[in-house]
Design an enzyme around this catalytic site. Structure first.
Site, PDB file in Angstrom:
ATOM      1  N   CYS A 183      -0.605   4.109   2.770  1.00  0.00           N
ATOM      2  CA  CYS A 183      -0.701   3.904   3.883  1.00  0.00           C
ATOM      3  C   CYS A 183       1.208   4.403   3.922  1.00  0.00           C
ATOM      4  O   CYS A 183       1.430   4.450   5.188  1.00  0.00           O
ATOM      5  CB  CYS A 183      -0.360   2.229   3.667  1.00  0.00           C
ATOM      6  SG  CYS A 183      -1.506   2.043   3.553  1.00  0.00           S
ATOM      7  N   ASP A 184       1.801   3.898   2.699  1.00  0.00           N
ATOM      8  CA  ASP A 184       3.744   3.413   3.376  1.00  0.00           C
ATOM      9  C   ASP A 184       4.084   4.142   2.516  1.00  0.00           C
ATOM     10  O   ASP A 184       5.939   4.608   3.234  1.00  0.00           O
ATOM     11  CB  ASP A 184       4.446   2.424   3.362  1.00  0.00           C
ATOM     12  CG  ASP A 184       3.733   1.255   4.002  1.00  0.00           C
ATOM     13  OD1 ASP A 184       2.524   1.896   5.806  1.00  0.00           O
ATOM     14  OD2 ASP A 184       3.086   0.406   3.891  1.00  0.00           O
ATOM     15  N   CYS A 213       0.752  -1.348   0.234  1.00  0.00           N
ATOM     16  CA  CYS A 213      -0.599   0.479   0.365  1.00  0.00           C
ATOM     17  C   CYS A 213       0.947   1.296  -0.060  1.00  0.00           C
ATOM     18  O   CYS A 213       1.644   1.750   0.855  1.00  0.00           O
ATOM     19  CB  CYS A 213      -1.258  -0.203   1.433  1.00  0.00           C
ATOM     20  SG  CYS A 213      -2.387   1.322   1.493  1.00  0.00           S
TER      21      CYS A 213
END
Length: 320
Positions: A148-149, A145
């Site tokens: 997300c990261d 992701c």
């Protein structure tokens, strides 16, 4: 056979546990079947259990570890009266009412649980490459992701594996943070839409590595690089990256419901209006019905919606 539950929730990621919080506060005494800790298809707590630091969930300005966040979800649901059990559903029968749910032996004569309504929150699995230590390094350089990261890779060189819209979108997003993004594709052309390809080719921070596949991830406690193989010559070379984003698709956890609930061409549960499925009294929330967003916050939001939909349905059809 147990008593009949008003609401039974299958799955315990952000969607399932948020649904449990709302159902419990509505005095519906929900039962949450979380899955088994040893299972990869219905990991209790969902994919956040495989995530390290979460920085984009509202209310945690300093960030929070994925497993810690899910523990808080569970504790909040239990505080209001939700019952949670580490049990994996092996079979459901949605053709009769109350709905019947089995754990353990799917061929047992009697179901384990019965419920007036169900909320399905079984999530989806990110497809992985199947390499040694790949899952071990999830959250330590390997990710599924970018949203997300990506922030953690500011100034780094990272790689993205895939050739569809998702892979190109992830790679393009990562150029906001990384100094260089290498898109690794096993063929010599992308499957992504033309507009996505045009954006990628025009991005000076994005480099294409055609006709290659990742064959090994390297690093002790965090990713230090990958080995890639030329799919035409077979030559194996090293690629120095500190981040590897796998973007080859997702698989919704819907096998339990095939032939009983409507699925789309990709296997996701079909919902609408709201979170309702095509079987009255069955609702779906989170990644099991979400093609697009796949975020903890959107899963939690749809869990809230499913709980409210279930409560309204029970009032109209059961608690008359």
């Amino acid at each position: 056979m147990s008593d009949i539950h008003d609401v039974l929730i299958i799955g315990s990621g952000p969607a399932g546990l948020t649904a449990a919080i709302y159902c419990a506060r509505a005095s519906l005494s929900p039962l949450v079947l979380e899955g088994e800790p040893s299972s990869t298809s219905d990991q209790p707590g969902g994919q956040l259990m495989l995530t390290t630091e979460v920085e984009n969930f509202p209310g945690f300005p300093e960030g929070v570890m994925g497993p810690d966040l899910m523990m808080r979800f569970r504790e909040q649901a239990q505080r209001f009266g939700a019952e949670t059990r580490f049990e994996k559903v092996s079979r459901v029968d949605l053709s009769i009412r109350p709905f019947q749910v089995w754990v353990g032996d799917p061929d047992a004569a009697e179901p384990t649980y019965r419920a007036h309504s169900l909320i399905v929150a079984t999530g989806a699995q990110s497809l992985m490459l199947g390499l040694d230590r790949e899952r071990e390094l999830l959250g330590h350089g390997v990710s599924t992701c970018a949203t997300c990261d990506g922030f953690f890779f500011r100034g780094h060189t990272v790689a993205v594996v895939g050739g569809g819209d998702s892979a190109v979108e992830e790679a393009t997003f990562l150029t906001k943070f990384a100094d260089k993004v290498v898109l690794i594709h096993r063929r010599d052309e992308l499957r992504a839409s033309k507009i996505m390809q045009d954006r990628a080719f025009a991005n000076p921070k994005l480099e294409m590595l055609w006709n290659h596949e990742v064959v090994e991830v390297e690093g002790d406690t965090k990713l230090s690089g990958v080995k890639v193989r030329n799919t035409q010559s077979g030559e194996v070379t090293d690629l120095a990256v500190t981040g590897l984003f796998v973007a080859i698709g997702h698989r919704p956890n819907t096998d339990l419901f095939r032939g009983q609930l409507a699925l789309d061409d990709e296997g996701y549960l079909v919902t609408g209006p709201g979170t309702a499925t095509d079987v009255a009294g069955v609702f779906a929330a989170g990644d099991v019905q979400d093609h697009t967003y796949k975020q903890a916050i959107t899963a939690a939001g749809s869990g809230c919606m499913a709980a409210l939909d279930a409560e309204k349905w029970l009032e109209a059809n059961v608690h008359v």
